[in-house]
Design an enzyme around this catalytic site. Structure first.
Site, PDB file in Angstrom:
ATOM      1  N   ARG A  44     -44.797   4.021 101.029  1.00  0.00           N
ATOM      2  CA  ARG A  44     -46.299   4.465 102.045  1.00  0.00           C
ATOM      3  C   ARG A  44     -47.151   2.908 102.092  1.00  0.00           C
ATOM      4  O   ARG A  44     -47.285   2.819 100.941  1.00  0.00           O
ATOM      5  CB  ARG A  44     -46.538   5.802 101.333  1.00  0.00           C
ATOM      6  CG  ARG A  44     -46.466   7.156 101.688  1.00  0.00           C
ATOM      7  CD  ARG A  44     -46.664   7.667 101.086  1.00  0.00           C
ATOM      8  NE  ARG A  44     -46.660   8.023  99.456  1.00  0.00           N
ATOM      9  CZ  ARG A  44     -48.086   7.481  98.701  1.00  0.00           C
ATOM     10  NH1 ARG A  44     -48.799   6.757  99.487  1.00  0.00           N
ATOM     11  NH2 ARG A  44     -47.228   8.036  97.318  1.00  0.00           N
ATOM     12  N   TYR A  60     -41.550   4.118 107.882  1.00  0.00           N
ATOM     13  CA  TYR A  60     -41.317   4.757 107.041  1.00  0.00           C
ATOM     14  C   TYR A  60     -41.643   5.901 105.935  1.00  0.00           C
ATOM     15  O   TYR A  60     -42.767   6.140 106.274  1.00  0.00           O
ATOM     16  CB  TYR A  60     -40.752   3.435 105.809  1.00  0.00           C
ATOM     17  CG  TYR A  60     -39.993   3.903 104.403  1.00  0.00           C
ATOM     18  CD1 TYR A  60     -38.640   3.377 104.784  1.00  0.00           C
ATOM     19  CD2 TYR A  60     -40.797   4.741 102.727  1.00  0.00           C
ATOM     20  CE1 TYR A  60     -37.760   3.529 103.639  1.00  0.00           C
ATOM     21  CE2 TYR A  60     -38.856   4.653 102.585  1.00  0.00           C
ATOM     22  CZ  TYR A  60     -38.027   4.523 102.757  1.00  0.00           C
ATOM     23  OH  TYR A  60     -37.133   4.296 101.582  1.00  0.00           O
ATOM     24  N   LYS A  89     -47.320  14.003 104.600  1.00  0.00           N
ATOM     25  CA  LYS A  89     -48.905  13.208 103.788  1.00  0.00           C
ATOM     26  C   LYS A  89     -49.995  13.604 104.725  1.00  0.00           C
ATOM     27  O   LYS A  89     -51.169  13.787 104.532  1.00  0.00           O
ATOM     28  CB  LYS A  89     -48.667  11.738 103.225  1.00  0.00           C
ATOM     29  CG  LYS A  89     -47.574  11.813 102.536  1.00  0.00           C
ATOM     30  CD  LYS A  89     -47.631  12.549 101.086  1.00  0.00           C
ATOM     31  CE  LYS A  89     -45.863  12.883 100.495  1.00  0.00           C
ATOM     32  NZ  LYS A  89     -46.765  13.057  99.189  1.00  0.00           N
ATOM     33  N   HIS A 101     -50.799  18.160  95.947  1.00  0.00           N
ATOM     34  CA  HIS A 101     -49.537  17.424  96.092  1.00  0.00           C
ATOM     35  C   HIS A 101     -48.484  17.743  94.969  1.00  0.00           C
ATOM     36  O   HIS A 101     -48.722  17.680  93.856  1.00  0.00           O
ATOM     37  CB  HIS A 101     -49.800  15.910  95.661  1.00  0.00           C
ATOM     38  CG  HIS A 101     -49.241  14.822  96.165  1.00  0.00           C
ATOM     39  ND1 HIS A 101     -48.745  13.792  94.805  1.00  0.00           N
ATOM     40  CD2 HIS A 101     -48.072  14.809  96.168  1.00  0.00           C
ATOM     41  CE1 HIS A 101     -47.615  12.869  95.396  1.00  0.00           C
ATOM     42  NE2 HIS A 101     -47.146  14.081  95.994  1.00  0.00           N
ATOM     43  N   SER A 110     -46.699  10.300  93.193  1.00  0.00           N
ATOM     44  CA  SER A 110     -45.472   9.752  93.376  1.00  0.00           C
ATOM     45  C   SER A 110     -44.546   9.113  92.737  1.00  0.00           C
ATOM     46  O   SER A 110     -44.941   8.840  91.578  1.00  0.00           O
ATOM     47  CB  SER A 110     -45.577   9.729  94.633  1.00  0.00           C
ATOM     48  OG  SER A 110     -46.021   9.453  95.417  1.00  0.00           O
ATOM     49  N   CYS A 119     -42.931  10.470  89.586  1.00  0.00           N
ATOM     50  CA  CYS A 119     -43.063  10.800  88.469  1.00  0.00           C
ATOM     51  C   CYS A 119     -42.086  12.570  87.840  1.00  0.00           C
ATOM     52  O   CYS A 119     -42.604  13.154  86.985  1.00  0.00           O
ATOM     53  CB  CYS A 119     -44.368  11.228  88.466  1.00  0.00           C
ATOM     54  SG  CYS A 119     -45.936   9.705  88.438  1.00  0.00           S
ATOM     55  N   ASP A 133     -42.789  19.341  96.482  1.00  0.00           N
ATOM     56  CA  ASP A 133     -44.286  17.962  96.864  1.00  0.00           C
ATOM     57  C   ASP A 133     -45.351  18.566  97.402  1.00  0.00           C
ATOM     58  O   ASP A 133     -46.196  17.790  97.452  1.00  0.00           O
ATOM     59  CB  ASP A 133     -43.505  17.609  97.827  1.00  0.00           C
ATOM     60  CG  ASP A 133     -44.345  15.972  98.276  1.00  0.00           C
ATOM     61  OD1 ASP A 133     -44.768  15.080  96.624  1.00  0.00           O
ATOM     62  OD2 ASP A 133     -44.073  15.534  99.025  1.00  0.00           O
ATOM     63  N   ALA A 167     -35.436   4.000  97.389  1.00  0.00           N
ATOM     64  CA  ALA A 167     -34.626   5.384  98.627  1.00  0.00           C
ATOM     65  C   ALA A 167     -34.507   6.720  98.571  1.00  0.00           C
ATOM     66  O   ALA A 167     -35.038   7.088  97.067  1.00  0.00           O
ATOM     67  CB  ALA A 167     -33.245   4.883  98.013  1.00  0.00           C
ATOM     68  N   ARG A 168     -34.469   7.089  99.227  1.00  0.00           N
ATOM     69  CA  ARG A 168     -34.751   8.100  99.412  1.00  0.00           C
ATOM     70  C   ARG A 168     -33.830   9.417 100.041  1.00  0.00           C
ATOM     71  O   ARG A 168     -32.556   9.086 100.749  1.00  0.00           O
ATOM     72  CB  ARG A 168     -36.182   8.677 100.854  1.00  0.00           C
ATOM     73  CG  ARG A 168     -37.477   7.742  99.955  1.00  0.00           C
ATOM     74  CD  ARG A 168     -37.629   8.991  99.186  1.00  0.00           C
ATOM     75  NE  ARG A 168     -39.327   8.253  98.247  1.00  0.00           N
ATOM     76  CZ  ARG A 168     -39.813   9.335  97.991  1.00  0.00           C
ATOM     77  NH1 ARG A 168     -40.279  10.608  98.339  1.00  0.00           N
ATOM     78  NH2 ARG A 168     -41.302   8.639  97.450  1.00  0.00           N
ATOM     79  N   ARG A 206     -47.218   9.771  84.661  1.00  0.00           N
ATOM     80  CA  ARG A 206     -46.707   9.261  83.376  1.00  0.00           C
ATOM     81  C   ARG A 206     -47.525   8.180  82.276  1.00  0.00           C
ATOM     82  O   ARG A 206     -47.817   7.201  82.757  1.00  0.00           O
ATOM     83  CB  ARG A 206     -46.232   8.116  84.246  1.00  0.00           C
ATOM     84  CG  ARG A 206     -44.767   7.815  84.508  1.00  0.00           C
ATOM     85  CD  ARG A 206     -44.464   6.692  85.436  1.00  0.00           C
ATOM     86  NE  ARG A 206     -43.319   6.968  85.878  1.00  0.00           N
ATOM     87  CZ  ARG A 206     -42.337   7.591  85.439  1.00  0.00           C
ATOM     88  NH1 ARG A 206     -41.098   6.854  85.265  1.00  0.00           N
ATOM     89  NH2 ARG A 206     -41.452   8.603  86.826  1.00  0.00           N
TER      90      ARG A 206
HETATM   91  C1  OXD Z   1     -44.146  10.352  98.345  1.00  0.00           C
HETATM   92  C2  OXD Z   1     -43.733  11.522  98.707  1.00  0.00           C
HETATM   93  O1  OXD Z   1     -45.081   8.977  97.943  1.00  0.00           O
HETATM   94  O2  OXD Z   1     -43.611  12.602  97.859  1.00  0.00           O
HETATM   95  O3  OXD Z   1     -45.675  11.162  97.167  1.00  0.00           O
HETATM   96  O4  OXD Z   1     -43.551  10.776  99.543  1.00  0.00           O
HETATM   97 MN    MN Z   2     -45.212  12.802  96.862  1.00  0.00          MN
END
Ligand code: OXD
Ligand code: MN
Length: 592
Positions: A72, A211, A220, A240, A262, A264, A287, A376-377, A408
Site C-alpha cells: 500500500r 497491488y 481499505k 481495522h 497491518s 501484526c 481484517d 507477499a500475500r 508491536r
Molecule cells: C493491510 C492489509 O495492509 O490488510 O492492512 O492489507
Molecule cells: Mn489490514
C-alpha cells in the site's frame, strides 16, 4: 455497452467513464466459474499468473508484481474532502477540484488496448442493513479475479445496484494503455500513482498501482476509508479489526474484535488454535469489522469482506495451521517464491528453504535476501477456512464482549491491560503505537503512533474520529464490550520474544473472559488492570510465573518518556483532539 445497466444514473455514469477511459472491450464480472476460468487462462497466456502444481496446490496460482508495486502506498493515498480540516493532520489532503484536475487527464484514454472489467460488488453479508454496494471499474484481470474472492460479486448484486441506483463508484486503472505489442505481465505506473477518496461524494479513484489495497477497492478504500466517514455520519464504526468467536470449556460463547496494525498477526489471531484444552475458536473475519450498537445496548459486528488477503511470510503450520489449510487450494498467491515442484514458498513456511526456487522477482533465488517479498500475500475465499464460524455471514452481526487494541512493541506495553472505562479505552486506542511493517512502503521496525490501527485507513479528521468513539460509548456503558490493550511482542534483554504467542494467546483471552465474568481481580497500574501471574494459566508454556512477571511490568521511566511522546503526538493533532483525551493524559501523568 452502456446497456449493462438500465438504471439511467448507473448507465450514464458508466457511459461517461467508458468515453473517458476508451477501453478496447468491456466485460461485466459476475464471478461465475466459467468467467473465473477465462480470467485465469487470459492471465496465464500473458505471463501474469503461473498455475501451481495441481496435486500440491489445486486450482491455485502465483502472480509476481512489478518490484516497484509491492505494498500500500500511504504517501500516494489522499482524502479529498472539501475542507482540509476534515481530512485532518494524519491524512494527505487535496481539494476534490485539484485531485480531479490531476487525475482526469491521467484517466483520459488510460484503458486503450485493454479490457474494462465492470465489477458490481457488495461489502457485508446479504440481507444485512450493514451491506454497501459498489461498482469497481478496472483494467486489471488480476484485480477482477481477486475481487471475486474478496468481495461478493454476482449477477444479483448487479441487479440490486441497477434497481436502487445506489452504489459507491470505484475507478481503478493500472495506468498503462497498450498501444502495440508492448504489454507487460504486471503493468503499473508508480510515477503517477494516486489512491484518492472523495468522502463527500463517496467516490474512489485509484490510478497506477495494481497491488492489494491500492487496487482491490472494496477493502481499505470502501470498507474502511469511505465507510468510516459514513459510519460517523450514521452513528456506527468501520474498524481495522478481526472478529473471533470463542467457546469456553463450559460452553459459553464470546465474540471479540481486535484492532492491530497491518502485518501484526490479525489473521493469525483470527484463526487461533487454542493450546488450552476445552477452548474452541472460530473465525468471523480477519481484517475489517463494521460495528453498530444494537437496541439492547450491545455492539454488533459484521465482517464486510468475503475473503482473506493475508500476509504469507511467517505463516506456517506452527503459527497458523488453519491459514495453511485455507490456502491449500483455490488461492491466488502474490510475490511468493516458486519451488521447483511448482508450489509456493515464503520465509517461515518451513525451517529450511527448499533449493532450486525462483524468487519473487522471477529469477533463480541465490539465497541472498528474501525469496518471497515480506509483503507477499494470499488471496482466498473466507468460506475455505476450516474454522469459519457458521454465523460469519449473519446479517445482524455478532455481539461483542471485548475489544482488543494491539501493537508491536518490544517494551513498555504489557501483555494485556484492561481499560478502566470506555473513555480510558478510547484513550489507550488513541495512543496505540506499533513498529512499522512491510505492509506499507517505507522503513520497517520504526515505532509510530497508529491510533486504533486506523492511521492509514481513517477517512476523516482523527480528532473527530476519537470524538466519535467517545460519543459511541454514549452515556450508558451497559452492554458495551470492555477494552483491552494487548502486546504479544515484548522482548527480553536478548531481544527474544518473551510470550509464545499464536495459540497461546487464548490464555490472555481466557483471562479477559475471567475478568468479564468477575472471576479474577488483576492488579491496578497506571495503564489499567493487568493480570497477576497466578491468574494466567501457564501450564504447557515454557514460562514460569517468574518469567511471566516481566510481561506485565510497566517501566516507570519508560512511561514518563511515553507520556512526553504522546504529549508531542497529541499536540500535532490540532484543536479537534477531544479535551477528554487530554484529561486522560493528565490523569496518566498524575498516576506515574
Ligand atoms: C493491510 C492489509 O495492509 O490488510 O492492512 O492489507
Ligand atoms: Mn489490514
Amino acid at each position: 455497452m452502456e446497456n449493462l445497466f438500465s438504471n439511467p444514473g448507473v448507465a450514464g455514469w458508466l457511459g461517461e467513464w467508458i468515453d473517458r477511459l476508451k477501453p478496447e472491450s468491456i466485460e461485466l464480472v459476475t464471478g461465475d466459474q466459467v468467467q473465473q476460468e477465462s480470467l485465469v487462462d487470459l492471465l496465464i497466456s500473458r505471463g501474469a499468473l503461473v498455475r501451481l502444481d495441481p496435486v500440491l496446490r489445486p486450482n491455485s496460482f502465483l502472480a509476481l508484481s512489478d518490484p516497484k508495486d509491492v505494498a500500500r502506498l500511504e504517501s500516494r493515498t489522499f482524502i479529498c474532502s472539501e475542507q482540509e480540516g476534515d481530512a485532518g493532520p494524519t491524512n494527505n489532503w487535496r481539494s476534490p477540484a485539484e485531485m480531479r484536475a490531476t487525475m482526469l487527464p491521467l484517466y483520459e484514454g488510460a484503458m486503450q488496448g485493454r479490457k474494462l472489467y465492470v465489477i458490481p460488488f457488495a461489502m457485508g453479508p446479504e440481507g444485512s442493513r450493514f451491506q454497501m454496494l459498489g461498482i469497481e471499474l478496472t483494467d486489471s484481470a488480476y484485480v477482477a479475479l481477486s475481487m471475486i474472492k474478496m468481495a461478493r460479486v454476482s449477477k444479483a448484486v448487479a441487479e440490486a445496484i441497477d434497481k436502487s441506483g445506489n452504489f459507491v463508484p470505484a475507478i481503478h486503472s493500472v495506468g498503462v494503455p497498450v498501444t502495440g505489442n508492448d504489454d507487460v505481465p504486471w503493468p503499473c505506473n508508480p510515477e503517477n500513482t494516486y489512491v484518492a477518496h472523495f468522502p463527500e461524494t463517496k467516490e474512489i479513484w485509484s490510478f497506477g498501482s495494481g497491488y492489494g489495497g491500492n487496487a482491490l477497492l472494496g477493502k481499505k478504500c470502501l470498507a474502511l476509508r469511505i465507510a468510516s466517514v459514513i459510519g460517523r455520519r450514521e452513528g456506527w464504526l468501520a474498524e481495522h479489526m478481526l472478529i473471533l468467536k470463542l467457546t469456553s470449556p463450559g460452553g459459553s460463547v464470546y465474540y471479540v474484535a481486535g484492532a492491530f496494525p497491518s502485518a501484526c498477526g490479525k489473521t493469525n489471531l483470527a484463526m487461533l488454535v487454542p493450546t488450552v484444552p476445552g477452548w474452541k475458536a472460530e473465525t468471523i473475519g480477519d481484517d475489517i469489522a463494521w460495528i453498530r450498537r444494537g437496541e439492547d445496548g450491545r455492539l454488533y459486528a459484521v465482517n464486510p469482506e468475503a475473503g482473506f488477503f493475508g500476509v504469507a511470510p511467517g505463516t506456517s503450520e506452527r503459527s497458523n495451521a488453519m491459514a495453511m489449510k485455507t490456502v491449500s487450494r483455490d488461492t491466488i498467491f502474490t510475490n511468493c517464491a516458486l519451488t521447483k515442484e511448482g508450489d509456493v514458498w515464503w520465509e517461515g513456511a518451513t525451517e529450511t528453504a527448499p533449493d532450486g526456487m525462483i524468487d519473487w522477482k522471477g529469477v533463480p533465488w541465490d539465497g541472498q535476501g528474501p525469496a518471497a517479498h515480506p509483503n507477499a500475500r494470499f488471496t482466498v475465499s473466507a468460506s475455505q477456512c476450516p474454522m469459519i464460524a457458521p454465523e460469519w455471514q449473519d446479517p445482524d452481526g455478532v455481539p461483542l464482549s471485548a475489544l482488543l487494541f494491539g501493537g508491536r512493541r518490544s517494551d513498555l506495553i504489557p501483555l494485556v491491560t484492561e481499560a478502566r472505562s470506555w473513555e480510558h479505552g478510547v484513550f489507550l486506542g488513541s495512543i496505540m503505537a506499533s513498529e512499522t511493517t512491510a505492509a506499507a512502503e517505507g522503513p520497517t521496525g520504526k515505532v509510530r503512533r497508529d491510533p486504533f490501527a486506523m492511521l492509514p485507513f481513517c477517512g476523516y479528521n482523527i480528532g473527530d474520529y476519537f470524538q466519535h468513539w467517545l460519543d459511541f460509548g454514549g452515556k450508558s456503558v451497559n452492554g458495551l464490550p470492555r477494552i483491552y490493550l494487548v502486546n504479544w511482542f515484548r522482548r527480553n534483554a536478548d531481544h527474544r520474544y518473551i510470550w509464545p504467542g499464536y495459540g497461546d494467546n487464548v490464555r490472555v483471552i481466557s483471562w479477559i473472559i475471567d475478568r468479564l465474568e468477575g472471576r479474577v481481580r488483576g492488579r491496578e497500574t497506571p495503564l489499567g488492570i493487568v493480570p497477576d501471574a497466578s491468574e494466567i494459566d501457564l501450564a504447557g508454556t515454557p514460562l514460569s510465573p517468574e518469567e511471566f512477571a516481566p510481561l506485565v511490568e510497566i517501566d516507570g521511566a519508560g512511561l514518563v518518556t511515553e507520556v512526553e511522546d504522546v504529549e508531542e503526538y497529541y499536540s500535532g493533532l490540532g484543536d479537534r483532539l477531544p479535551k477528554r483525551l487530554r484529561a486522560q493524559l493528565d490523569e496518566l501523568r498524575a498516576l506515574i
